[in-house]
Design an enzyme around this catalytic site. Structure first.
Site, PDB file in Angstrom:
ATOM      1  CB  CYS A 236      34.115  91.836  11.651  1.00  0.00           C
ATOM      2  SG  CYS A 236      35.529  91.227  12.559  1.00  0.00           S
TER       3      CYS A 236
ATOM      4  CG  HIS B 273      32.992  95.634  13.409  1.00  0.00           C
ATOM      5  ND1 HIS B 273      32.821  94.737  14.436  1.00  0.00           N
ATOM      6  CD2 HIS B 273      34.241  95.419  12.909  1.00  0.00           C
ATOM      7  CE1 HIS B 273      33.927  94.016  14.555  1.00  0.00           C
ATOM      8  NE2 HIS B 273      34.798  94.412  13.645  1.00  0.00           N
TER       9      HIS B 273
ATOM     10  CG  ASN C 129      37.021  93.355  16.585  1.00  0.00           C
ATOM     11  OD1 ASN C 129      35.908  92.848  16.497  1.00  0.00           O
ATOM     12  ND2 ASN C 129      37.792  93.575  15.537  1.00  0.00           N
TER      13      ASN C 129
HETATM   14  O1  UT7 Z   1      37.340  93.446  12.959  1.00  0.00           O
HETATM   15  C1  UT7 Z   1      38.061  93.064  11.845  1.00  0.00           C
HETATM   16  C2  UT7 Z   1      38.692  94.208  11.245  1.00  0.00           C
HETATM   17  N1  UT7 Z   1      39.954  94.484  11.896  1.00  0.00           N
HETATM   18  C3  UT7 Z   1      40.351  95.723  11.925  1.00  0.00           C
HETATM   19  O2  UT7 Z   1      39.623  96.597  11.523  1.00  0.00           O
HETATM   20  C4  UT7 Z   1      41.753  96.023  12.395  1.00  0.00           C
HETATM   21  C5  UT7 Z   1      42.334  97.097  11.526  1.00  0.00           C
HETATM   22  N2  UT7 Z   1      43.680  97.458  11.874  1.00  0.00           N
HETATM   23  C6  UT7 Z   1      43.995  98.085  13.025  1.00  0.00           C
HETATM   24  O3  UT7 Z   1      43.129  98.314  13.854  1.00  0.00           O
HETATM   25  C7  UT7 Z   1      45.397  98.548  13.219  1.00  0.00           C
HETATM   26  O4  UT7 Z   1      46.117  98.387  12.028  1.00  0.00           O
HETATM   27  C8  UT7 Z   1      46.136  97.808  14.386  1.00  0.00           C
HETATM   28  C9  UT7 Z   1      45.538  98.224  15.703  1.00  0.00           C
HETATM   29  C10 UT7 Z   1      46.021  96.314  14.190  1.00  0.00           C
HETATM   30  C11 UT7 Z   1      47.603  98.193  14.381  1.00  0.00           C
HETATM   31  O5  UT7 Z   1      47.743  99.598  14.497  1.00  0.00           O
HETATM   32  P1  UT7 Z   1      48.731 100.390  13.544  1.00  0.00           P
HETATM   33  O6  UT7 Z   1      48.689 101.789  13.946  1.00  0.00           O
HETATM   34  O7  UT7 Z   1      48.370 100.043  12.139  1.00  0.00           O
HETATM   35  O8  UT7 Z   1      50.124  99.812  13.983  1.00  0.00           O
HETATM   36  P2  UT7 Z   1      51.197  99.075  13.068  1.00  0.00           P
HETATM   37  O9  UT7 Z   1      50.748  97.723  12.684  1.00  0.00           O
HETATM   38  O10 UT7 Z   1      51.629 100.022  11.997  1.00  0.00           O
HETATM   39  O11 UT7 Z   1      52.389  98.923  14.117  1.00  0.00           O
HETATM   40  C12 UT7 Z   1      53.073 100.062  14.652  1.00  0.00           C
HETATM   41  C13 UT7 Z   1      54.101  99.570  15.638  1.00  0.00           C
HETATM   42  C14 UT7 Z   1      54.969  98.416  15.114  1.00  0.00           C
HETATM   43  O12 UT7 Z   1      56.262  98.576  15.589  1.00  0.00           O
HETATM   44  P3  UT7 Z   1      57.410  99.165  14.643  1.00  0.00           P
HETATM   45  O13 UT7 Z   1      57.493  98.248  13.456  1.00  0.00           O
HETATM   46  O14 UT7 Z   1      56.966 100.555  14.300  1.00  0.00           O
HETATM   47  O15 UT7 Z   1      58.634  99.131  15.531  1.00  0.00           O
HETATM   48  C15 UT7 Z   1      54.343  97.204  15.771  1.00  0.00           C
HETATM   49  O16 UT7 Z   1      55.244  96.138  15.937  1.00  0.00           O
HETATM   50  O17 UT7 Z   1      53.430  99.085  16.814  1.00  0.00           O
HETATM   51  C16 UT7 Z   1      53.936  97.765  17.110  1.00  0.00           C
HETATM   52  N3  UT7 Z   1      52.868  97.011  17.767  1.00  0.00           N
HETATM   53  C17 UT7 Z   1      52.683  97.018  19.102  1.00  0.00           C
HETATM   54  N4  UT7 Z   1      53.339  97.634  20.094  1.00  0.00           N
HETATM   55  C18 UT7 Z   1      52.885  97.438  21.340  1.00  0.00           C
HETATM   56  C19 UT7 Z   1      51.930  96.230  17.195  1.00  0.00           C
HETATM   57  N5  UT7 Z   1      51.116  95.719  18.134  1.00  0.00           N
HETATM   58  C20 UT7 Z   1      51.571  96.180  19.328  1.00  0.00           C
HETATM   59  C21 UT7 Z   1      51.153  96.012  20.662  1.00  0.00           C
HETATM   60  N6  UT7 Z   1      51.828  96.663  21.632  1.00  0.00           N
HETATM   61  N7  UT7 Z   1      50.094  95.241  20.995  1.00  0.00           N
END
Ligand code: UT7
Length: 323
Positions: free
Chosen positions: A116, A250, A280
């Site tokens: 990225c 980005h 992204n």
């Molecule tokens: O370009 C390269 C750089 N990449 C990035 O900058 C990405 C950086 N990270 C992020 O943008 C975020 O961490 C994510 C968008 C990937 C995830 O968001 P988050 O707020 O950190 O969510 P999380 O991983 O803490 O997950 C929260 C909950 C989980 O469920 P439980 O364990 O609380 O029951 C996940 O399983 O959301 C769940 N979850 C989803 N639910 C519905 C994860 N993905 C999804 C989804 N739909 N697509």
């Protein structure tokens, strides 16, 4: 400051594949929802390349338009850089496929693999080759087909990414000390290799593999690295954040963009956000966002534009340019 041979951004252009995949379409086959994706990321849809449509195909469309907007012939280009983590083939460089399709060259051409952060890295390299007078006209492209390395069963990653390309023409700018790239920064920290990676490759598994991400860890580091790189280039140019007209970050997550804006003190009205429609697109996201805001008239000649990116590696970078 006396300008020796600054790189001027002559034009920008971008290209997206025709197929739009909405959050609703993904929700129909995955345990996810439009509201989760929008609230947690800011993404509303993404573009996905057709079967057989390669990274170089997207790149060349953006490149042709950037060359025509710059009024520079393909034959005048003496450097082609393609920032990509999804090359057409393991080798040769996708930059040479772009060269062939454009009818450009012979000239220096290679790919830049900083995921990225690739576009910021590629601008940094092109700028230094221009400043040292080895290159006069550079075509710098960010192009990706991330759809090919996604695990479409993994809702935690596949909803985040899309395909696309953006390109800029950079030209040695002579002695206009107000225009062009003012400062660049690029760095990486390999201790975080396993937090965002692809679980395949020619040397490790002999397969292409799929993207794997420790999203929370990436998020945590992204905010400080992005803000740090932005401050580094502004300070290197002897300016302040208050001088910046546009932040073109980005596009990974709206919460990251907002947090970086707050930390830097750049208001949302001066930040370009294209996440909602592009998702992204990795190395393509900055030139896609730059083209969006330049084409719709927000970014104007004379504006100070700050670009910053962070991704796998972790790798990060920033570029400050007067348009
Ligand atoms: O370009 C390269 C750089 N990449 C990035 O900058 C990405 C950086 N990270 C992020 O943008 C975020 O961490 C994510 C968008 C990937 C995830 O968001 P988050 O707020 O950190 O969510 P999380 O991983 O803490 O997950 C929260 C909950 C989980 O469920 P439980 O364990 O609380 O029951 C996940 O399983 O959301 C769940 N979850 C989803 N639910 C519905 C994860 N993905 C999804 C989804 N739909 N697509």
């Amino acid at each position: 400051m006396t300008n020796t041979n600054r790189s001027v951004l002559r034009s920008v252009a971008s290209f997206l594949p025709a197929r739009v995949v909405s959050n609703e379409e993904l929700s129909a086959r995955l345990d996810t929802s439009d509201s989760w994706i929008r609230e947690r990321t800011g993404i509303g849809q993404r573009y996905i390349a057709e079967e057989g449509q390669l990274t170089s195909d997207l790149a060349v469309e953006a490149a042709r338009l950037a060359l025509s907007r710059a009024g520079v012939q393909a034959g005048a280009i003496d450097l082609i850089l393609v920032a990509t983590a999804t090359p057409d083939n393991t080798f040769p460089a996708t930059a040479t496929a772009v060269m062939r399709k454009l009818g450009a060259g012979p000239c220096m051409a290679f790919d830049v693999q900083a995921v990225c952060a690739g576009f910021a890295y590629a601008l940094t390299i092109a700028d230094s080759l221009i400043r040292t007078r080895q290159v006069r006209h550079a075509l710098v492209i960010g192009a990706e087909t991330f759809s090919r390395i996604l695990d479409w069963e993994d809702r935690t990653t596949c909803v985040l990414f899309g395909d696309g390309a953006g390109a800029v023409v950079l030209t040695a700018g002579g002695h206009d000390e107000h225009k062009g790239i003012l400062a660049c920064a690029a760095s990486a920290d390999g201790r975080f290799y396993d937090d965002l990676y692809v679980d395949g490759g020619p040397s490790s598994t002999g397969t292409v593999g799929h993207l794997r991400m420790n999203g929370r860890e990436v998020f945590r580091h992204a905010v400080s690295r992005l803000a740090g790189a932005a401050l580094e280039v502004v300070e290197a140019a002897g300016l302040t954040i208050g001088d910046v007209d546009w932040l073109v970050p980005h596009q990974a997550n709206i919460r990251i963009i907002d947090a970086v804006g707050k930390r830097l003190g750049v208001p949302a009205e001066r930040t370009v956000v294209t996440l909602e429609s592009h998702g992204n697109t990795s190395a393509a996201s900055i030139p896609l966002a730059l083209d969006t805001a330049w084409s719709d008239g927000r970014i104007k000649g004379g504006d100070l534009v700050l670009m910053n990116a962070m991704g796998g590696g972790f790798s990060w970078g920033a570029v400050l340019a007067r348009i």
